[in-house]
Write an enzyme that holds these catalytic residues in place. Sequence first.
Site, PDB file in Angstrom:
ATOM      1  N   GLU A  75       0.814  -1.215   0.000  1.00 32.72           N
ATOM      2  CA  GLU A  75       0.000   0.000   0.000  1.00 32.72           C
ATOM      3  C   GLU A  75       0.854   1.274   0.000  1.00 32.72           C
ATOM      4  O   GLU A  75       0.372   2.345   0.337  1.00 32.72           O
ATOM      5  CB  GLU A  75      -0.947  -0.012   1.193  1.00 32.72           C
ATOM      6  N   SER A  91      -6.641  -2.442   1.266  1.00 34.22           N
ATOM      7  CA  SER A  91      -6.940  -1.921  -0.075  1.00 34.22           C
ATOM      8  C   SER A  91      -7.531  -2.970  -1.017  1.00 34.22           C
ATOM      9  O   SER A  91      -7.404  -2.856  -2.228  1.00 34.22           O
ATOM     10  CB  SER A  91      -5.684  -1.310  -0.724  1.00 34.22           C
ATOM     11  N   TYR A 105      -9.642   3.331  -5.886  1.00 29.24           N
ATOM     12  CA  TYR A 105      -8.686   4.417  -6.133  1.00 29.24           C
ATOM     13  C   TYR A 105      -8.802   5.101  -7.498  1.00 29.24           C
ATOM     14  O   TYR A 105      -8.020   5.992  -7.799  1.00 29.24           O
ATOM     15  CB  TYR A 105      -7.256   3.911  -5.906  1.00 29.24           C
ATOM     16  N   GLU A 143     -14.380  -5.413   8.950  1.00 28.25           N
ATOM     17  CA  GLU A 143     -13.048  -5.158   9.524  1.00 28.25           C
ATOM     18  C   GLU A 143     -12.968  -3.739  10.062  1.00 28.25           C
ATOM     19  O   GLU A 143     -13.822  -2.895   9.765  1.00 28.25           O
ATOM     20  CB  GLU A 143     -11.978  -5.325   8.447  1.00 28.25           C
ATOM     21  N   ASN A 165     -10.098  -0.538  10.317  1.00 30.63           N
ATOM     22  CA  ASN A 165      -8.794   0.005   9.888  1.00 30.63           C
ATOM     23  C   ASN A 165      -8.321   1.011  10.926  1.00 30.63           C
ATOM     24  O   ASN A 165      -9.054   1.946  11.244  1.00 30.63           O
ATOM     25  CB  ASN A 165      -8.946   0.732   8.552  1.00 30.63           C
ATOM     26  N   GLY A 216      -7.344   5.612   5.022  1.00 28.26           N
ATOM     27  CA  GLY A 216      -6.845   6.564   4.020  1.00 28.26           C
ATOM     28  C   GLY A 216      -7.153   7.990   4.451  1.00 28.26           C
ATOM     29  O   GLY A 216      -8.219   8.261   4.986  1.00 28.26           O
TER      30      GLY A 216
HETATM   31  N1  LIG Z   1     -17.900 -11.200   3.399  1.00 31.90           N
HETATM   32  C1  LIG Z   1     -17.995 -10.307   2.416  1.00 31.90           C
HETATM   33  N2  LIG Z   1     -19.151 -10.181   1.705  1.00 31.90           N
HETATM   34  C2  LIG Z   1     -19.247  -9.296   0.681  1.00 31.90           C
HETATM   35  N3  LIG Z   1     -18.247  -8.499   0.286  1.00 31.90           N
HETATM   36  C3  LIG Z   1     -17.079  -8.573   0.953  1.00 31.90           C
HETATM   37  C4  LIG Z   1     -16.895  -9.476   2.058  1.00 31.90           C
HETATM   38  N4  LIG Z   1     -15.628  -9.322   2.509  1.00 31.90           N
HETATM   39  C5  LIG Z   1     -15.053  -8.373   1.741  1.00 31.90           C
HETATM   40  N5  LIG Z   1     -15.900  -7.928   0.801  1.00 31.90           N
HETATM   41  C6  LIG Z   1     -15.613  -6.900  -0.225  1.00 31.90           C
HETATM   42  O1  LIG Z   1     -14.210  -6.767  -0.343  1.00 31.90           O
HETATM   43  C7  LIG Z   1     -13.775  -5.449   0.040  1.00 31.90           C
HETATM   44  C8  LIG Z   1     -12.457  -5.530   0.782  1.00 31.90           C
HETATM   45  O2  LIG Z   1     -12.619  -6.309   1.935  1.00 31.90           O
HETATM   46  P1  LIG Z   1     -12.043  -5.892   3.359  1.00 31.90           P
HETATM   47  O3  LIG Z   1     -12.599  -4.574   3.767  1.00 31.90           O
HETATM   48  O4  LIG Z   1     -12.280  -7.025   4.278  1.00 31.90           O
HETATM   49  O5  LIG Z   1     -10.482  -5.807   3.022  1.00 31.90           O
HETATM   50  P2  LIG Z   1      -9.321  -4.725   3.015  1.00 31.90           P
HETATM   51  O6  LIG Z   1      -8.485  -5.069   1.846  1.00 31.90           O
HETATM   52  O7  LIG Z   1      -8.656  -4.784   4.332  1.00 31.90           O
HETATM   53  O8  LIG Z   1      -9.958  -3.303   2.845  1.00 31.90           O
HETATM   54  P3  LIG Z   1      -9.425  -1.814   3.271  1.00 31.90           P
HETATM   55  O9  LIG Z   1      -8.981  -1.134   2.022  1.00 31.90           O
HETATM   56  O10 LIG Z   1     -10.674  -1.175   3.794  1.00 31.90           O
HETATM   57  O11 LIG Z   1      -8.354  -1.967   4.272  1.00 31.90           O
HETATM   58  C9  LIG Z   1     -14.929  -4.899   0.873  1.00 31.90           C
HETATM   59  O12 LIG Z   1     -14.950  -3.489   0.825  1.00 31.90           O
HETATM   60  C10 LIG Z   1     -16.141  -5.543   0.220  1.00 31.90           C
HETATM   61  O13 LIG Z   1     -16.537  -4.836  -0.944  1.00 31.90           O
HETATM   62 MG   LIG Z   2     -12.089  -2.640   4.063  1.00 32.60          MG
END
Ligand SMILES: Nc1ncnc2c1ncn2[C@@H]1O[C@H](COP(=O)(O)OP(=O)(O)OP(=O)(O)O)[C@@H](O)[C@H]1O
Ligand SMILES: [Mg+2]
Length: 308
Positions: free
Chosen positions: A18, A145, A211, A265, A267, A271
């Site tokens: 990231e 991300s 993004y 989750e 964070n 951002g």
């Molecule tokens: N269980 C789920 N059901 C439906 N969509 C999901 C699920 N888990 C994740 N997603 C989709 O995937 C995206 C990324 O998942 P998540 O927020 O868990 O990961 P991240 O990579 O840590 O995100 P961030 O950029 O917020 O740190 C979510 O914004 C959502 O659109």
């Molecule tokens: Mg997320």
Amino acid sequence: MKRTEIQVAVLKGGFSRERAVSLRTGAAAAAALRSSGCRVEEVDVRHRRWRLPAGTDVVFVALHGAYGEDGELQDTLEKRGLPFTGSDAAACRRAFDKAASKARFREAGLATPEGIVLRGREKAPKAEELPFSLPAVVKPAREGSSLGVRIVRAASELPTAVQIARRSDEIVLVERYIPGREFTVGVLGEKALPVIEICPKNGWYDYRNKYTVGNTEYRVPAPLRWNLRKKIQNFGLRAHQVLGCRDISRADFRLDETGEIYLLEVNTIPGMTKTSLLPKAAAAAGIAFPKLCRTLVECALNRGKILS
Ligand SMILES: Nc1ncnc2c1ncn2[C@@H]1O[C@H](COP(=O)(O)OP(=O)(O)OP(=O)(O)O)[C@@H](O)[C@H]1O
Ligand SMILES: [Mg+2]
């Protein structure tokens, strides 16, 4: 001559996947802090041996992902006794690991999608071995991300999705896909900010839709009934508290057709460009971006004073 401005070192970049996002967060936060009257030095973190400029009063952590958001950097800052923005090392560690944070959410009674955790070299499960039916979401436990995240609709795609997630982390989650709408809520201090609805114009909220300007529509405040909005805000605040977060966090949610809300989750270093989600929510609450960044710095400084 006596110095009156606060001297802030903005740590940005880092060496996680990231890095590009963090460089933008760092540049935006630095500009905002300058406009709010701080003296700012930007430090591009490329390895663990970064150095702080002389005279630094407080560190603004603008790193995302491994090292900067997983507690390792915070550990170093704590050992050196430097005041820094955001959550402490322990909370960062808990929040960054989705396997650990989801276990905490469940213990606290906060609904999160059911799923299984694969560790080490554990093989990808067969679809019929899962405790739910497809689609599933396969994701690395410690990443951000949407990197390494795949939505799996056919059983044959499971092994490849697990392999892709493993490029980010040896711990991989296979979660039930929650159909419906997506929301995020920021917490600032001990208060939840207005809820934002995230509406990608095509597909899901993957890296590109996160993004690329114009790919996703953001609705703030989210068009929801008052009680549902409040429920999501309280949920975000609870998630922040359950993980022991400090000053700032952002929780991501899915809302299904039955009205059930699921926490994906939290964070700890969301951002922070002017157009990022948490700053958008803060602006909707009347908190301009420079004020938001300055508040985080002041919280860190006040903590430093109490400790010393
Ligand atoms: N269980 C789920 N059901 C439906 N969509 C999901 C699920 N888990 C994740 N997603 C989709 O995937 C995206 C990324 O998942 P998540 O927020 O868990 O990961 P991240 O990579 O840590 O995100 P961030 O950029 O917020 O740190 C979510 O914004 C959502 O659109
Ligand atoms: Mg997320």
